[in-house]
Enzyme design. Structure first.
Site: not given
Ligand code: GLN
Length: 239
Positions: A94, A191
């Site tokens: 990310c 994630h």
């Protein structure tokens, strides 16, 4: 055999259990009798990427990404670039993934110039892309994860995505691409953390790191019954 992991910005970039990726790598190698060391490369600490086999960087909020930018440019950027170009294994999640590209312009207009190691850029939008999602890598590995980002990432035309979105947003919610794959570097919005739930992907990274150092090594098979069950459950629950 021994594998050395550099956990970059371990204290600043660690959202939604990103550190679990380090734990999964370590455990899956130790179960196979491979020795593992993990060093935290925090702000103010310099490092030589030649000393490591795997580099890992997690995700963060816009605030942290901004705070560490100056530190990144004090030499860590050069070391990361060297590692990526030399085919070292790198996993970036990310916010950490966004740092491999040219820039991230936040949704409120702040321009964060990044390393530009891979040809892509990211622009933030007001509405965040949040939720459980899934994608399939070029090798055919199905991955389940959790995404929460405001940045929309657009890959340059010669850049390969890590995979194709099955469900969710991925890079930008528009072109069905997810993440990036360049040499042995993997960037993803996933994630969750990604590796404990996706053991085949974890083993791909381990195999590549071992190959760099020791040539082709056949990985001892582990009992992944629980991991596969968890993955299947997520697939069934959400998709
Ligand atoms: N701050 C970045 C974004 O919102 C990255 C978020 C994250 O790492 N989860 O796009």
């Amino acid at each position: 055999m021994m594998i050395r992991i550099a956990h970059i910005y371990s204290d600043m970039l660690n959202l939604y259990g990103d550190r679990g990726n380090i734990l999964a790598l370590k455990r899956r190698m130790e179960l196979r009798g491979i020795e593992v060391t993990v060093d935290s490369i925090t702000m103010g600490k310099s490092f030589n990427s030649d000393d490591y086999d795997i580099l890992f960087v997690g995700g963060g909020q816009d605030f942290e990404q901004d705070v560490l930018l100056n530190d990144l440019k004090q030499g860590k950027d050069k070391e990361i670039q060297k590692a990526v170009e030399n085919g070292k294994v790198m996993l970036a999640i990310c916010g950490g993934y966004q740092m491999l590209g040219k820039y991230y312009k936040t949704h409120d207009g702040k321009m964060l110039e990044y390393m530009g190691i891979i040809d892509f850029y990211t622009e933030g939008v007001e509405e965040r892309m949040i939720g459980n999602y899934a994608f399939k890598t070029a090798e055919g590995i199905e991955i389940v994860g959790f995404e929460n980002h405001s940045g929309k990432t657009y890959l340059g035309k010669n850049v390969k995505p890590l995979g194709t979105v099955i469900k969710g947003y991925g890079n930008n919610g528009e072109d069905s691409t997810e993440g990036v794959r360049y040499k042995n570097t993997f960037g993803t919005y996933s994630h969750g953390p990604i590796l404990p739930k996706n053991s085949k992907f974890a083993d791909l990274l381990i195999s590549l790191a071992l190959k760099n150092k020791y040539g082709d090594v056949e990985l001892i098979k582990l009992d992944d019954e629980l991991e596969l069950k968890a993955q299947k459950q997520v697939m069934e629950l959400y998709f």
